[in-house]
Design a protein around this motif. Sequence first.
Motif: not given
Length: 166
Positions: A29-35, A99-114, A143-149
């Motif tokens: 998943a990813q999302g951004e924050i404008g600062v 007026k904002k500059r953006y930072i993107r966060a990307v999170c990857t998660v794994r498991c062996e599960g049901k 700051m504004e958090m945006t586009d988390v998906f």
Amino acid sequence: MEFTHFDGKGNAVMVDVGDKAITSREATAQGEIGVSPECYEKIQEGSMKKGDVLSVARIAGIMGAKKTGELIPLCHVLCLTKVAVEFEMVGKRADRNPKKRYIRAVCTVRCEGKTGVEMEALTGVNTALLTIYDMCKAVDKSMEMTDVFLCRKKGGASGDYERADD
């Protein structure tokens, strides 16, 4: 499509995954924050008074992903095998607030599960972005958090998913 978190009487229930096979699961998943430009520069330089913003936000994102089953009422508690949080200093975006500059966060998660790890990836991203906000709010309260998906997921009965570019 049928909602799986309700019983025949409309009561909220946790899905029983007991009969499902254990398979490899992965989600990103990813999302951004404008600062403000000042805040962006301080984050990039590592000169924010509270410390290294992105290192702390990375740890927070990992912790958030691990705690998803405690935060989201009907999520299962999962034994995660990987949580990675990465950041990209995007800068100005032509399609966003000039007026904002953006930072993107990307999170990857794994498991062996049901059951899948989409919620863990989304929680990891949101926790990382909230931590950036917390560490920088003395410099920029706008700051504004945006586009988390969800970007993609692999595994499970519903198969693989890759978000199409809009």
